[in-house]
Structures are given as C-alpha cells and as structure tokens.
Design an enzyme around this catalytic site. Sequence first.
Site, PDB file in Angstrom:
ATOM      1  N   GLY A  54      48.147  50.804  62.770  1.00 36.21           N
ATOM      2  CA  GLY A  54      47.464  51.416  61.639  1.00 36.21           C
ATOM      3  C   GLY A  54      46.353  52.355  62.044  1.00 36.21           C
ATOM      4  O   GLY A  54      46.170  53.427  61.459  1.00 36.21           O
ATOM      5  N   LYS A  63      65.508  49.217  60.130  1.00 33.46           N
ATOM      6  CA  LYS A  63      64.613  48.998  61.270  1.00 33.46           C
ATOM      7  C   LYS A  63      64.971  47.712  62.017  1.00 33.46           C
ATOM      8  O   LYS A  63      64.874  47.640  63.242  1.00 33.46           O
ATOM      9  CB  LYS A  63      63.158  48.940  60.788  1.00 33.46           C
ATOM     10  CG  LYS A  63      62.118  48.651  61.879  1.00 33.46           C
ATOM     11  CD  LYS A  63      62.213  49.617  63.059  1.00 33.46           C
ATOM     12  CE  LYS A  63      60.959  49.615  63.923  1.00 33.46           C
ATOM     13  NZ  LYS A  63      60.548  48.327  64.446  1.00 33.46           N
ATOM     14  N   GLU A 122      67.746  47.811  70.199  1.00 37.11           N
ATOM     15  CA  GLU A 122      66.713  47.891  71.233  1.00 37.11           C
ATOM     16  C   GLU A 122      66.796  46.698  72.186  1.00 37.11           C
ATOM     17  O   GLU A 122      66.738  46.861  73.412  1.00 37.11           O
ATOM     18  CB  GLU A 122      65.349  47.931  70.560  1.00 37.11           C
ATOM     19  CG  GLU A 122      64.152  47.842  71.479  1.00 37.11           C
ATOM     20  CD  GLU A 122      62.878  47.628  70.673  1.00 37.11           C
ATOM     21  OE1 GLU A 122      62.242  46.574  70.858  1.00 37.11           O
ATOM     22  OE2 GLU A 122      62.538  48.496  69.843  1.00 37.11           O
TER      23      GLU A 122
END
Length: 326
Positions: A15, A172, A179
């Site tokens: 963030g 995702k 991944e």
Amino acid sequence: MKKTTIGIIGLGKMGGNMALQAVDKGYQVIGYDLNSYQELQDYGVRQVPDMDTFVAELASPRIVFIYVPAGAVIDRIIEQLTTRLEENDIIVDGGNSYWGDSVRRAKELKEHRIAFVDCGTSGGVDGARNGACFMAGGEPEAMVHVSPILQDLAVDNGYVHTGGPGSGHYVKLVHNGIEFGMLQSIAEGMDLLSSYREDLNFSEILKTWNHGSVIRSWLIELMAKSYDEKQGFESVPSYIEDTGEVNWLVADAMRMEVPVPVIAQSVMQLFASRNTERIADKAIAMMRNGFGGHPFGPDDVIRYERKYGKIENMESSYLYKKKSEK
C-alpha cells in the site's frame, strides 16, 4: 484531465509503495494506517489519524483501496467504511483475499449501493512502486471510475478487467498457482545443477539462461540476483513460509474436478520444505524474497494469515456449481 483523490488503507510494503506511485502519477493520496509513515508524508501522501477524516477528505465518488492481509480484518474495515461511505462510492480490495469472500462482500455492499472491486495485484513491492500488474473484477459502473486509475498505476498492458465481482481475485489465485509451479521447476533445476559431478558456475549459467533461452524470465533473473547477493545457498534457510493462498486453489480445483498436478505438487513440496534442508527449497525462498520481500524462515504473522486469511466456507456453496448447473 484532472485526476481524482484516492484513499489507501494500509500503508505497508504494498500500500505504501502504491501510494508513492499514485503521487508520481498526479493523484492526491489520502492514507490511513494504524502506524505513522513519515517518509510517505514527506513525499506527498496525506496520512490522516482516523476513519472519519479519511472518508471526509475523499472526493465523490469516493474510491478506497485496501491493502492489508486477507481475512477478517477486511470485513472489519469494510464495516467501518459502510457506515461512512455514500451511494456509488467504491471499495477496492487490492490484497490476496479469497475470491469467494470477494463475491460475498460485493453482494453485501450492493445492498448499501456501494460498489466493490476485487483487484489482484502482481509484481511484488517493486511493481507497486514502479508499475504493477492488475486483474480486477467488478461491475462495469464501478470500473468506469477504477479502470483509469489502475491503468495509470500499471505497467504497459498490465491491467485487465476480468469480469464481475470475484473474478479478479480468482484470476490472481490461478496466477499464484502458476507462479508456484514455475518456482518449483526452477528450484528443482538448481538442485540438479548442484548435484553434478563438478562444481558449476551458477551465476554464469543463470545469466546465460536469461538471455535468449526459452526459460528466460523475471524469476530466473531474481534467482541469479539472490544467488549472487547471498554468495550461494549456504546462508539461506530452506523453510518456505507462505500465506496459504495456493492451498485454496488446490481445494477449489478438487471441488471443480480440474486436474492441477504440477500446482498441487508444488504445494506439497512447500510443506516438505519445513522439515528438510534442500537446495531446491532454499532456491524458492530466495526467489520469493526477491519478488515479494517474503521472509527467510518461519514468520508468525504469515502463519496467522495462512490459517485465517480465507473466511468463506465453500463446501456447500452455490459458488461451486459448474457453469452447466447455473
């Protein structure tokens, strides 16, 4: 065109760097976090002390990005926002929440006429600062306001509106499974190289692989960088910590009856890393530290997130009905 003011809740690694990137792109950023980040304020992020001030500082329609770990904390933040936001305001969850939780949250917020966007964010800490990859799910009316922001904060061609609520975090999640499989494959390659009858020059091999070979990639680049920085594998613990997201994907795949042997095996090998001392496990730990700042060795905070990050119990949920059954 004048750019809007955006709010970011959670000014940690992701963030905070996203806030800096937004300032660079011309946005006014209002930040809220329980911790104070003077370096962000010095850069131009306006960090406010409470939720009331946070919401009051945002222009309508208010767009609030949440970058905190997955789990019940997301619901608590949404609950606080719901009593303060107005009709047509938008909440964007940029973390790694479970897609089933995102579907539920979107449905609950719709009753308050507040839009919800689930935004999978990839590229690690460096991507957050210099251009990330976004996979966002949400209703078209909300995406009219959110898409231009995500396109600004993404690398070229690094943004896709995946569909309705839940789809962004689902895409995702699949990304994270891929991944894991790639990490495992590279790591096993490192193990094989280390087992050759002669000592091989890992640095030069990895450098060469990343110039013109079929397997050239950012992960190979990170493997080479970490190997050189650590001067080998000796100082790296083989224990691989993770937040458990790919476990969710394997469970989803089993319920959907979709075979994912490589992804499933990569999760099993990750579990095994906690009781072994293998080069392959050290290699994965090095690459994960490179792209996401993931710690070396055990971490109590991440272990907690792994246990409590997923809220929705999908065993009997309508969300698991096949397309043909809907």
